[in-house]
Structures are given as structure tokens and as C-alpha cells.
Design a protein around this motif. Structure first.
Motif: not given
Length: 233
Positions: A87-95
Motif C-alpha cells: 500500500v505504501a509503495a502505491g502511495h509513494l509511486t503515485a506521489q
């Protein structure tokens, strides 16, 4: 069920309850970012990429806030729950925040390198007191000279009566914010694994680990933000 399994099961919905279960959410996380940011901006001013290690990073909430506050920082997220890190990786990639993921628990050797900031939110209280002290020593070793450690943490009251008061206040606050019985029970199951320590004792442990300018920067009942920095020399 282990604590890792509980967090794995909650990964998809964990963030939805944060503002209810952490009643002081904005001040709590905002202070952590504020404490960490000067060392990261100093790295940028020196022409370096600021390096941040987030311990027990979970879904990357604190990492995301730091990435937004200091564009150009590179985050290393460590957690024992792969589903949370996904979940964290998805958020940071989107950012668009540069990051890497490390699956490990807080007793493992820390990822190699030197960090301008080591941060943690609501994770280190899963260790017993000896484990906390050992981790604080390892953190001091991986900080760059002048680097900062900041822990946004759930802490114990300094006396049994105050600890009971912390619990009563928390229950009143989260109920007022809309937490229902199911949400409270799920939080209690996760908290059954917690081993919080008083903030005063933990500040003493940070000083014993070699950090200076140790302080508690924010506290609202059971939620505290504290830390220190590694000396320049």
C-alpha cells in the motif's frame, strides 16, 4: 494470530480509521514532519539527496507526508508486513516520491547507509524496553552527523493511574469522532501486542544512545513526538 498477521489483514482499510483512532492526527504527524524537515532541507542545500529511513513504515503515511513536505527526499521504508508496504509503495509511486522497500522487523539490522533522518510512527512500541534501547543505539549509528531521529509514538503514562486515564480519554475521544464497536475492537486486538513506555524514559534512552538535543516536541495524552539528533562530530 501474530501482530504481523493482524496488520497484514488490516492493510487495505488501515488508513481509513487513522483520523479517528489518532484524535490529534494533524498535530501529531505534522510535528514529526516539522522536526525531521530541517535536516533534509540542509542536505538539499549541500547538494545531496536527503535520505530518510522510516521504521515500521506501515502504509507509508509518515513517509508520504515527508515526501510532500521535502520534495527530492528519498525514502527507505522498513516493515515486517509486506501487504502494508505494498500500500505504501502505491502511495509513494503515485506521489512520485523516490523510495525503496525493506521487509524486516525492528529487531533486524537496519538497512545500510547513512540517513539524514530516521523516523517512525506508531511502531516502536511493539518492542519491549530492552528492544527499544537496542534499536535506539542502532538508529544513532546509521544517522549522519547532524542527522535527526523523530518518533511519533504511543506512550505509556508515567504512573498506572495516569496510564488508565490515557486509556479513558482515548476511548472518549475516538467514540466522539465516530469509531464504532467493531473499529474499537480491531484496534484493541492490535494494541494487545503493544508495549509502550513513558516518554521521559525513552528520552533518557535516546540520550544514552548518544543523541543530543533530545526533547518531547508534542504530547497529547498517549500520543507523543520525541527525538534527538546525532552530534556533528
Amino acid at each position: 494470530m501474530s501482530v504481523v498477521q493482524l496488520f497484514e489483514a488490516a492493510a487495505g482499510t488501515y488508513d481509513q480509521a487513522r483520523r479517528r483512532l489518532v484524535p490529534c492526527f494533524d498535530d501529531f504527524y505534522g510535528t514529526a514532519v516539522e522536526v525531521a524537515s530541517p535536516a533534509l532541507r540542509a542536505a538539499l542545500a549541500d547538494g545531496r539527496t536527503p535520505e530518510v529511513l522510516d521504521l515500521g513504515a506501515g502504509t507509508g503515511l509518515l513517509s508520504s507526508l515527508i515526501g510532500a513536505a521535502v520534495p527530492g527526499a528519498r525514502l527507505t521504508l522498513l516493515d515486517a508486513a509486506p501487504a502494508m508496504l505494498a500500500v505504501a509503495a502505491g502511495h509513494l509511486t503515485a506521489q512520485g516520491v523516490p523510495h525503496r522497500i525493506e521487509v524486516a522487523d525492528l529487531t533486524a539490522p537496519l538497512p545500510g547507509g547513512r540517513y539524514d533522518a530516521v523516523v517512525s510512527a506508531l511502531a516502536i512500541h511493539h518492542l519491549d524496553d530492552d528492544g527499544k534501547r537496542a534499536l535506539y543505539r542502532r538508529i544513532a549509528e546509521v544517522l549522519r552527523p547532524g542527522g535527526v531521529f523523530v518518533n511519533a509514538e504511543q506512550v505509556a503514562g508515567p504512573t498506572p493511574e495516569l496510564d488508565r486515564r490515557y486509556q479513558r480519554v482515548w476511548l472518549d475521544q475516538i467514540t466522539a469522532l465516530g469509531s464504532d464497536e467493531a473499529e474499537i475492537e480491531a484496534a484493541r486486538q492490535r494494541m494487545s501486542y503493544d508495549r509502550p513506555a513513558p516518554v521521559g524514559a525513552q528520552c533518557d534512552w535516546l540520550g544514552a544512545a548518544g543523541l543530543i538535543d533530545v526533547d518531547c516536541f508534542f504530547k497529547a495524552w498517549r500520543f507523543a513526538v520525541f527525538g534527538g539528533r546525532r552530534p556533528e562530530n
